[in-house]
Design a protein around this motif. Structure first.
Motif, PDB file in Angstrom:
ATOM      1  N   ASN A 224     -18.292   3.144   1.893  1.00 23.42           N
ATOM      2  CA  ASN A 224     -17.002   2.562   2.233  1.00 23.42           C
ATOM      3  C   ASN A 224     -17.121   1.064   2.437  1.00 23.42           C
ATOM      4  N   GLU A 265      -3.471   1.025   3.119  1.00 23.14           N
ATOM      5  CA  GLU A 265      -3.768   2.457   3.158  1.00 23.14           C
ATOM      6  C   GLU A 265      -5.147   2.708   2.532  1.00 23.14           C
ATOM      7  N   LEU A 267      -7.513   4.850   3.098  1.00 19.53           N
ATOM      8  CA  LEU A 267      -7.970   6.229   2.946  1.00 19.53           C
ATOM      9  C   LEU A 267      -7.416   6.898   1.700  1.00 19.53           C
ATOM     10  N   LYS A 274     -11.290   0.930  -5.007  1.00 23.81           N
ATOM     11  CA  LYS A 274     -12.195   0.699  -3.888  1.00 23.81           C
ATOM     12  C   LYS A 274     -13.532   0.121  -4.374  1.00 23.81           C
TER      13      LYS A 274
END
Length: 738
Positions: A224, A265, A267, A274
């Motif tokens: 992440n 947002e 998630l 990403k």
């Protein structure tokens, strides 16, 4: 007793075992156990002022082809390399002579040598096992420059930086010579032993550091963007304002919109978005000088790179064949080089990038697709130009021919517009005047010189001929095309942006262009000593090296990038510093022929200062993570050889060169230990692939009774010359001006 002999019962005495081929090295090199270049006299005997004798006739007599196999040597399991004659070896070492070649032509033509497969009849013997009778004349015509080698499973082509070290065999040969008396012999032998020990200690420590680094993340979904938004904002800004000047991968306004959407947002964001943001952030981290207040920031960035690689390597689906996927591949190529994570072998991955782009039709201009929007067409043009640039840079570094030619595409250059001038609603383009700098100016001028640079890379690494035919006018034309592109890029940099950003753009574009001038002319520069035709190459090589090594205007961010990165960022310093060192050694040799002692000239002082800059950058690279310490060592030895002007054959000079190598390795090892301490690895016992520890290589193990000069490792290894690369001192990878 009845004999079992088949020859009428007569006893047959077994034939004595014979050597399959006569020795090819001279007696002096065989006695000292050093590699002989088989010239008459050979290079080692010339340097050591020894009489050069061969046991069986002349060097050419010993290359007569035997009945069972042609004369030559097996480089690896599949490659056969025929020997060159002494005439070729000597000619390549001392440069061309008007009376030495009957095929010399007027008009300044670069002599073309016959291809290997036409020069001898053994090209397929290593694959088929067949034996072909080859006459000695065919063997002697094999151009030495055609030889290539595999080193650690990698092919080092002619434009690879390892072939820039051939001129330093002279310095290596100096250390392999013997001193005049026993005490000096023992002292030099101990120094050589300590050099070998320090090299091994550096290797063990570096291997330990690399083994502790993250190799792959297990699942890409776990990688992440674990940094605060304000830090990510800064890194993304660094990327978009620096890298997007020459590598147009993103439409910046559209990317910022996607970026803000991601943070609103995170998630539910798409995986490809990403990963794209993570790679952009990682490249920004490589530019930023000041430490980032994030623990293990480079480990985190490395994890992002492996996450992107894992996603791209997954099952091939439609979402892998898209503009976003192609953008991700280009960002990954840049990130690997910027963060030095497999950046030296990106040419392999570029094959996939080029094929993906061609599968998507990027090699065809958008005008062929009537339903394509204006914005999409411009993104495709920019992305294709970026892929071409990444591909040609990777091919030059790898020493291989480019995988694409100018006949393989018809995509036009990107339009001369700013990013803000176009969006999804744009129906018509209004390009700026040719003299007005825009966001696309640098990429357009880089693309204009692509043809010349493709030709340089092809000529340097062409496998059909070791010395491709090229006229002197062609050489000048290629050089002029690239230098004009350098001038145009400098002129068309946006002056409305900050001076730091403008300096970064100028340094970056200059690097991508001048590398090709250096690669083209450096192999020819050393021959200027014996032929004035090569003076042009000598000057162009030095000018390009100085500009690359210490670019102007100075920019701290760019220097941090090239000192941290690998691939094109690492190779620029290696080629440039070696070119400066070679010019400095040539200057010393020329002055020695005129006067034995004098105050160094202003020219030599300038070169020495440039070489010190190369030493400083090499030491800084080691501090930032570089594990190869040999470049710093050989630059230090070259500097010491200049300082002991004219004494390269004296025992005191030899000892000083060995001492400089030892001091360089001691300094590099101390830097590596400090870096390991910063990474918390000081209490872990270092064990390498050989199972030994650092204590196994302490100087207390030296025994002068069993260690003598010529034993142990070969000093040629210090100069990163592959052991199976059989080339002459001056190198023959370049054409010959006649």
């Amino acid at each position: 007793m009845v004999s079992s002999s088949v020859n009428g019962g007569d006893d047959v005495q077994p034939n004595p075992r014979k050597r399959r081929r006569p020795p090819i090295s001279c007696q002096e090199c065989r006695r000292r156990k050093v590699k002989c270049n088989r010239a008459e006299p050979c290079g080692h005997c010339v340097l050591s002022k020894k009489q050069c004798h061969y046991g069986l006739g002349s060097a050419q007599d010993r290359r007569i082809v035997h009945d069972r196999a042609p004369s030559g040597r097996i480089v690896n399991d599949r490659t056969f390399v025929p020997y060159a004659t002494p005439t070729q070896a000597t000619a390549s070492a001392i440069g061309p002579s008007p009376a030495s070649d009957a095929t010399r032509l007027s008009g300044h033509v670069l002599a073309a040598q016959p291809p290997v497969e036409h020069s001898c009849g053994i090209a397929r013997c290593a694959y088929s096992g067949e034996t072909t009778n080859v006459t000695p004349d065919n063997v002697t015509n094999v151009p030495p420059g055609a030889r290539m080698s595999l080193n650690k499973s990698r092919l080092f082509g002619k434009s690879h930086w390892t072939n820039s070290t051939l001129d330093f065999q002279r310095t290596a040969a100096v250390l392999d010579t013997e001193s005049g008396n026993a005490p000096e012999n023992e002292s030099l032998a101990r120094l050589k032993w300590e050099i070998g020990s320090l090299l091994q200690k550096c290797k063990l420590r570096s291997n330990k550091i690399k083994s502790c680094q993250l190799s792959r993340c297990r699942f890409y979904a776990q990688a992440n963007l674990s940094v605060a938004k304000d830090i990510a904002d800064e890194m993304v800004h660094l990327y978009t304002t620096r890298f997007e000047s020459v590598f147009r991968i993103l439409h910046v306004p559209s990317f910022w919109n996607e970026y803000e959407l991601y943070w609103s947002e995170p998630l539910v964001a798409r995986t490809v978005l990403k990963l794209k943001i993570q790679l952009v952030t990682a490249i920004g981290i490589a530019i930023r000088q000041a430490p980032i207040d994030v623990p293990d920031v480079y480990t985190m960035a490395r994890q992002w790179l492996y996450a992107a690689q894992e996603w791209l390597s997954g099952p091939m689906k439609k979402n892998r064949i898209s503009i976003e996927s192609l953008q991700l591949q280009c960002l990954l190529i840049l990130a690997r080089q910027a963060l030095a994570i497999g950046g030296d072998i990106v040419w392999i991955s570029m094959g996939t990038v080029v094929r993906t782009a061609m599968q998507m039709g990027l090699h065809r201009d958008p005008k062929h697709f009537k339903k394509m929007g204006i914005l999409e067409g411009e993104i495709r043009r920019r992305l294709w130009a970026t892929i071409l640039e990444l591909n040609i840079q990777a091919a030059l570094d790898a020493g291989v021919p480019p995988t694409i030619s100018s006949n393989d595409f018809d995509t036009e250059a990107p339009s001369d517009i700013n990013d803000k001038d176009i969006d999804e609603e744009t129906l018509a383009l209004q390009e700026h005047a040719a003299t007005a700098p825009t966001d696309s100016s640098l990429q357009r001028f880089l693309l204009q010189s692509l043809g010349a640079r493709l030709e340089v890379a092809r000529r340097m690494n062409d496998i059909t001929s070791a010395m491709p035919e090229m006229s002197y006018d062609e050489l000048v034309t290629l050089t002029t095309s690239i230098t004009n592109a350098c001038r145009n890029c400098s002129t068309h940099i946006l002056r409305t942006i900050s001076p730091d950003i403008a300096a970064f753009h100028s340094n970056f574009a200059d690097l991508l262009l001048r590398r090709f001038i250096l690669h083209l002319h450096r192999p020819l520069a050393g021959r200027a000593r014996s032929d004035a035709l090569y003076y042009f190459s000598r000057k162009m090589s030095l000018d390009a090296a100085l500009a690359i090594l210490d670019p102007l205007p100075k920019n701290a961010e760019f220097m941090h990038l090239v000192l941290l990165g690998s691939g094109m960022f690492k190779n620029r310093m290696i080629h440039a510093s070696l070119a400066v060192a070679l010019e400095l050694l040539l200057d010393v040799q020329e002055q020695v022929l005129v006067v034995s002692s004098q105050e160094p000239s202003g020219y030599r002082k300038m070169l020495m200062e440039a070489l010190r800059e190369g030493l400083r950058q090499s030491a800084e690279r080691i501090r930032l993570g570089e594990t190869n310490v040999k470049l710093h060592m050989k630059l230090a030895m070259a500097m010491r050889q200049v300082e002991v002007t004219g004494g390269e054959n004296s025992s005191s000079s030899t000892t000083q060169l060995a001492q400089s190598a030892k001091e360089s390795l001691e300094s590099s090892y101390a830097t590596i230990v400090r870096r390991a301490a910063d990474e918390g690895d000081v209490d872990v016992e270092d064990r390498g692939n050989g199972g030994g520890s650092l204590e196994d290589f302490e100087p207390d193990g030296f025994d002068p009774e069993v260690f003598s000069i010529g034993s142990g490792f070969n000093l040629d290894d210090l100069f990163l010359i592959p052991a199976d690369l059989d080339m002459t001192i001056d190198g023959t990878a370049a054409p010959t001006l006649v």
